[in-house]
Write a protein that holds these residues in place. Structure first.
Motif, PDB file in Angstrom:
ATOM      1  N   THR A   1      43.742  46.238  32.502  1.00 54.38           N
ATOM      2  CA  THR A   1      42.679  45.526  33.096  1.00 54.38           C
ATOM      3  C   THR A   1      42.975  44.728  34.120  1.00 54.38           C
ATOM      4  OG1 THR A   1      41.149  46.107  31.162  1.00 54.38           O
ATOM      5  CG2 THR A   1      40.500  44.375  32.889  1.00 54.38           C
ATOM      6  N   ALA A   2      43.865  43.929  33.654  1.00 54.74           N
ATOM      7  CA  ALA A   2      44.650  42.838  34.601  1.00 54.74           C
ATOM      8  C   ALA A   2      45.212  43.449  35.906  1.00 54.74           C
ATOM      9  CB  ALA A   2      45.306  41.943  33.903  1.00 54.74           C
ATOM     10  N   PHE A   3      45.841  44.518  35.599  1.00 52.56           N
ATOM     11  CA  PHE A   3      46.752  45.276  36.831  1.00 52.56           C
ATOM     12  C   PHE A   3      45.642  45.885  37.688  1.00 52.56           C
ATOM     13  CE2 PHE A   3      48.951  49.095  38.391  1.00 52.56           C
ATOM     14  CZ  PHE A   3      49.710  48.522  39.296  1.00 52.56           C
ATOM     15  N   GLU A   4      44.680  46.706  37.264  1.00 57.91           N
ATOM     16  CA  GLU A   4      43.585  47.155  38.144  1.00 57.91           C
ATOM     17  C   GLU A   4      42.843  46.021  38.926  1.00 57.91           C
ATOM     18  OE1 GLU A   4      43.429  50.096  38.981  1.00 57.91           O
ATOM     19  OE2 GLU A   4      45.103  50.456  37.463  1.00 57.91           O
ATOM     20  N   ARG A   5      42.819  44.952  38.598  1.00 62.59           N
ATOM     21  CA  ARG A   5      42.212  43.832  39.348  1.00 62.59           C
ATOM     22  C   ARG A   5      42.984  43.500  40.498  1.00 62.59           C
ATOM     23  NH1 ARG A   5      39.988  40.265  34.277  1.00 62.59           N
ATOM     24  NH2 ARG A   5      38.275  41.495  33.649  1.00 62.59           N
ATOM     25  N   LEU A   6      44.332  43.723  40.481  1.00 59.61           N
ATOM     26  CA  LEU A   6      45.072  43.233  41.710  1.00 59.61           C
ATOM     27  C   LEU A   6      44.952  44.197  42.933  1.00 59.61           C
ATOM     28  CD1 LEU A   6      48.637  43.041  39.903  1.00 59.61           C
ATOM     29  CD2 LEU A   6      46.964  41.090  40.410  1.00 59.61           C
ATOM     30  N   ASP A   7      45.168  43.625  44.014  1.00 62.61           N
ATOM     31  CA  ASP A   7      44.991  44.146  45.237  1.00 62.61           C
ATOM     32  C   ASP A   7      45.925  45.287  45.311  1.00 62.61           C
ATOM     33  OD1 ASP A   7      47.041  42.775  46.553  1.00 62.61           O
ATOM     34  OD2 ASP A   7      45.536  41.152  47.319  1.00 62.61           O
ATOM     35  N   ASP A   8      46.212  46.012  46.317  1.00 59.63           N
ATOM     36  CA  ASP A   8      47.261  47.024  46.732  1.00 59.63           C
ATOM     37  C   ASP A   8      48.628  46.355  46.960  1.00 59.63           C
ATOM     38  OD1 ASP A   8      45.468  49.034  46.497  1.00 59.63           O
ATOM     39  OD2 ASP A   8      45.263  49.504  48.203  1.00 59.63           O
TER      40      ASP A   8
END
Length: 200
Positions: free
Chosen positions: A67-74
């Motif tokens: 979840t934390a990773f998916e919240r990052l921008d590209d």
């Protein structure tokens, strides 16, 4: 996950109020220890703050790694995925970020950890070889790296201890590298082969 040694907690109020260190205190480039490492760009006195780094991502009891990773921008995802990972510990199909997390994350407090891409470039040295201490500043949400009790010479590699009192075999099992810090017996290719043979 790298644990925060109790001995590296701030010892005085001045430790917790030091402003961010100038980037010119160290550079990142190829290391004879492993991959890339951090090297002093100038002479560094004892107990000098070298780096204050906010987490790229935090994992808590309420936020999973994915979840934390998916919240990052590209751009930040690319930065995270560019870190080294001990993928040998994981089965095919395991997300790469999980291997990167296990190899590079720092404990920030009980049940919480963070990924700090610059700090993750600091290589390991067994004590007493490590010359940089670290602790997490909860007030400012930053990982703080500072020189230890001895001065560091220009161009000397800056190293931290990934695990206190760990054997070379334990370091390999946790992080996937054969320690060559010069302060421990190390793990030869022959001993590594024997260790792996015993696992099967």
């Amino acid at each position: 996950m790298l644990t925060t040694p109790p001995s590296s907690q701030p010892q005085s109020q001045s430790d917790t109020t030091t402003t961010a260190a100038a980037p010119l205190l160290f550079t990142i480039h190829g290391s004879p220890i492993s991959g890339r490492g951090a090297f002093a760009a100038c002479d560094i006195p004892p107990h000098q703050v070298i780096l204050r780094e906010p987490p790229l991502l935090l994992v808590t009891a309420h936020t999973s790694l994915c979840t934390a990773f998916e919240r990052l921008d590209d751009a930040d995802k690319h930065l995270a995925l560019g870190l080294c990972a001990n993928e040998d510990r994981y089965k095919d199909g395991t997300p790469k970020i999980q291997a990167i997390w296990a190899t590079n994350s720092f404990a920030t407090q009980q049940g919480q950890g963070g990924l700090f891409p610059v700090s993750a470039r600091f290589n390991h040295a067994c004590r007493p070889g490590s010359n940089v201490d670290y602790y997490y500043d909860n007030q400012n949400n930053e990982l703080v790296l500072k020189s230890g009790s001895q001065a560091i010479k220009k161009e000397q590699e800056l190293t931290i201890s990934y695990m206190l009192d760990a054997s070379p075999a334990q370091l390999y099992a946790a992080y996937g590298f054969q320690c060559r810090c010069g302060y421990c017996p190390g793990l030869s290719n022959e001993n590594l082969r024997k260790m792996l043979d015993n696992l099967w």
